[in-house]
Design an enzyme around this catalytic site. Structure first.
Site, PDB file in Angstrom:
ATOM      1  N   GLY A  87      32.129  39.446  37.362  1.00 25.03           N
ATOM      2  CA  GLY A  87      31.610  38.366  37.619  1.00 25.03           C
ATOM      3  C   GLY A  87      32.455  37.750  38.755  1.00 25.03           C
TER       4      GLY A  87
ATOM      5  N   LYS B 228      36.180  50.703  42.681  1.00 23.55           N
ATOM      6  CA  LYS B 228      36.741  51.722  41.667  1.00 23.55           C
ATOM      7  C   LYS B 228      36.309  53.128  42.267  1.00 23.55           C
ATOM      8  CE  LYS B 228      33.155  49.992  39.276  1.00 23.55           C
ATOM      9  NZ  LYS B 228      32.817  48.561  39.366  1.00 23.55           N
TER      10      LYS B 228
ATOM     11  N   VAL C  91      39.684  47.703  37.955  1.00 23.81           N
ATOM     12  CA  VAL C  91      39.567  47.962  36.703  1.00 23.81           C
ATOM     13  C   VAL C  91      39.834  46.648  35.734  1.00 23.81           C
ATOM     14  CG1 VAL C  91      40.850  48.979  34.701  1.00 23.81           C
ATOM     15  CG2 VAL C  91      40.779  50.168  37.184  1.00 23.81           C
TER      16      VAL C  91
ATOM     17  N   ILE D  26      41.216  41.089  34.594  1.00 23.83           N
ATOM     18  CA  ILE D  26      42.119  41.035  33.940  1.00 23.83           C
ATOM     19  C   ILE D  26      43.432  41.686  34.405  1.00 23.83           C
ATOM     20  CG2 ILE D  26      43.136  42.167  31.631  1.00 23.83           C
ATOM     21  CD1 ILE D  26      40.053  42.613  31.005  1.00 23.83           C
TER      22      ILE D  26
ATOM     23  N   GLY E 262      21.087  39.347  34.499  1.00 27.77           N
ATOM     24  CA  GLY E 262      21.704  39.960  35.700  1.00 27.77           C
ATOM     25  C   GLY E 262      23.302  40.726  35.251  1.00 27.77           C
TER      26      GLY E 262
ATOM     27  N   GLU F 218      43.800  45.583  42.044  1.00 27.49           N
ATOM     28  CA  GLU F 218      43.580  45.049  40.730  1.00 27.49           C
ATOM     29  C   GLU F 218      42.174  44.728  40.086  1.00 27.49           C
ATOM     30  OE1 GLU F 218      46.471  44.335  38.664  1.00 27.49           O
ATOM     31  OE2 GLU F 218      44.771  44.614  37.432  1.00 27.49           O
TER      32      GLU F 218
ATOM     33  N   THR G 143      28.474  38.467  46.157  1.00 29.20           N
ATOM     34  CA  THR G 143      28.909  37.607  44.935  1.00 29.20           C
ATOM     35  C   THR G 143      30.453  37.470  44.793  1.00 29.20           C
ATOM     36  OG1 THR G 143      26.992  38.333  43.855  1.00 29.20           O
ATOM     37  CG2 THR G 143      28.597  37.155  42.408  1.00 29.20           C
TER      38      THR G 143
ATOM     39  N   LYS H 273      36.965  53.808  36.340  1.00 27.48           N
ATOM     40  CA  LYS H 273      38.235  52.747  35.935  1.00 27.48           C
ATOM     41  C   LYS H 273      39.034  53.592  34.865  1.00 27.48           C
ATOM     42  CE  LYS H 273      34.788  48.822  35.868  1.00 27.48           C
ATOM     43  NZ  LYS H 273      33.963  48.460  34.857  1.00 27.48           N
TER      44      LYS H 273
ATOM     45  N   GLY I 280      38.148  43.804  36.052  1.00 29.02           N
ATOM     46  CA  GLY I 280      37.781  42.556  36.839  1.00 29.02           C
ATOM     47  C   GLY I 280      39.009  41.732  36.939  1.00 29.02           C
TER      48      GLY I 280
HETATM   49  N1  HSE Z   1      29.226  47.069  36.113  1.00 31.87           N
HETATM   50  C1  HSE Z   1      30.538  46.566  35.851  1.00 31.87           C
HETATM   51  C2  HSE Z   1      30.272  46.083  34.177  1.00 31.87           C
HETATM   52  C3  HSE Z   1      30.951  45.714  36.581  1.00 31.87           C
HETATM   53  O1  HSE Z   1      29.549  46.159  33.519  1.00 31.87           O
HETATM   54  O2  HSE Z   1      31.310  45.950  33.703  1.00 31.87           O
HETATM   55  C4  HSE Z   1      32.454  45.509  36.789  1.00 31.87           C
HETATM   56  O3  HSE Z   1      32.922  47.016  37.047  1.00 31.87           O
END
Ligand code: HSE
Length: 446
Positions: free
Chosen positions: A310, A109, A136, A140, A191, A133, A17, A209, A138
């Site tokens: 995402g 991570k 941690v 941000i 999902g 980056e 993804t 993280k 995603g």
């Molecule tokens: N499984 C993680 C979450 C995905 O739900 O934040 C991103 O690390």
């Protein structure tokens, strides 16, 4: 040759993804990326074991096969983007890429939390960059903020909603009054949660993280597996209802700070559900979003909010890392305008964790007890006998014909060791129907 005619080549290992997101971001933002970089950032090749599934993206001009080693060896690839995850094959491929003199971008991570020192040392020796980056928060840019924007500050504390899955589950439990299992199932259907949700709901993902944030903020190497974690499984709808009545929301937090005592080199780091004040900014973070509150001694509180997971948000961070490295390549100045953890590797130190027994704070306790005269005073008496002051007490129930009631106690600040001891004593009583829920209250640092 001017930079405008130059290309920086990317090789992508792992075409799931996020990999698809990288292809999309590079495609839809090609013009703006070229303008900012001053050169073309070109996806040269992709390697994934699954070469059959149609990802629904345009792969024209991109070499796509299952050969990660050939990708690493390809002279047109300057930056290897590792998106396969895990600590097995990914670790070996990252090491191979570094040994081949390639810069690395990763969203992994687990790999960094467990093998970061090894990877950064390999990269420093090879004169290449490792950027991460997306590992941690995603999309941000919180690591870049810590690494550069807050480089002048002593970090006083970090508090973060670091996991979108658990924040979604907590938000839904509060909004609907439905049980944890029901919401978890819905999160899986949508999902948001994995088929095996353990990593998320037991706080392991957030702890990894937090370990990266701690290394960046405090120059501290922690044994990430020893960061204390408490998951969500024991929370019930009543906790959200009572918390709100008392002026709180329940949030899963990763929390870190340096130990308070003079000369105390230890780090306080933990992941757990916490009651936080309804008026705090972290309390307003809903659904699958992430947010990190970092307090610096000079800057004060700073808050970073956005999508923590995402396809496109995570790809945004991955491609931004590739652009940063691309700029270094074009500058011809070698790796590392800013060191990966905001300090030279030799400035990193292994640090002990403060045991949770040494913490001191308020707590939310929910006792499940038989509905009989005197039980309330027995509970409050046992807390008093352990020197635990009480701020408020509420009773709910009986929830069933069986006659069990919930007694919720909000304590004054007390040593965690005393709180745990009192709860352990009470849990031995015949009147206690289920293990007592212990949730820490996190005071507002904004
Ligand atoms: N499984 C993680 C979450 C995905 O739900 O934040 C991103 O690390």
């Amino acid at each position: 040759m001017s930079n405008r005619d130059r290309e920086v080549g990317i090789g992508l290992i792992g075409f799931g993804t996020i990999g698809r997101g990288v292809v999309r971001v590079l495609g839809q933002n090609a013009a703006v990326i070229s303008e900012r970089l001053g050169a073309r950032l070109r996806l040269v090749r992709i390697a994934d074991l699954d070469t059959e599934t149609d990802r629904g993206v345009d792969l024209e001009g991109i070499h796509f096969d299952s050969d990660a080693k050939a990708l690493i060896a390809d002279p047109a690839v300057d930056i290897v983007v590792e998106l396969i995850g895990g600590t097995g094959a990914a670790r070996a491929l990252v090491a191979d890429a570094i040994a081949a003199g390639k810069h690395v971008v990763t969203a992994n991570k687990a790999l960094l939390a467990h093998h970061g020192s090894e990877i950064f040392a390999q990269a420093a020796a090879a004169g290449v960059d490792v950027a991460f980056e997306a590992s941690v928060g995603g999309g941000i840019p919180v690591l870049r903020a810590l690494r550069e924007g807050l480089a002048a500050d002593r970090v006083l504390s970090i508090e973060g909603i670091l996991n979108g899955t658990t924040n979604y589950i907590l938000s839904e439990m509060e909004a609907t009054g439905e049980a944890f299992e029901v919401i978890l199932k819905r999160a899986q259907d949508l999902g948001y949660a994995e088929a095996d949700p353990t990593f998320d709901i037991d706080g392991i993902d957030a702890a990894q993280k937090l370990g990266i944030l701690v290394a960046m903020a405090f120059g501290a190497e922690l044994d990430v597996d020893s960061i204390p974690t408490q998951g969500l499984r024991d929370l019930a709808p009543i906790d959200f209802e009572v918390a709100r009545e008392l002026g709180f929301r329940v949030k899963m937090l990763g929390i870190a700070r340096e130990a308070a005592g003079e000369g105390d080199e230890r780090i306080e780091a933990r992941v757990h559900p916490a009651l936080i004040s309804l008026g705090s900014q972290l309390a307003s973070v809903d659904g699958a979003m992430n947010a990190v509150l970092i307090v610096g001694d000079a800057v004060g509180p700073t808050l970073y909010y956005g999508a923590g997971a995402g396809e496109m948000p995570t790809a945004s961070a991955v491609v931004a890392d590739a652009i940063e490295i691309g700029r270094e390549i074009l500058r011809g100045a070698g790796a590392g305008r800013v060191p990966p953890l905001s300090r030279p590797l030799e400035a990193l130190h292994s640090r002990e964790l403060v045991p949770t027994d040494e913490l001191h704070g308020r707590a939310y306790l929910r006792f499940e007890v038989t509905d009989e005269p005197g039980v309330l005073s027995k509970v409050t008496g046992a807390l008093g006998a352990n020197d635990i002051g009480i701020e408020s007490v509420l009773q709910r129930g009986p929830a069933s014909a069986g006659g069990s009631i919930s007694v919720v106690v909000l304590t004054h600040a007390a040593p965690e060791a005393a709180l745990r001891k009192a709860v352990a004593e009470i849990d031995e009583w015949p009147e206690v129907r289920a293990r007592t829920l212990f949730v820490r209250i996190q005071e507002n640092r904004e």
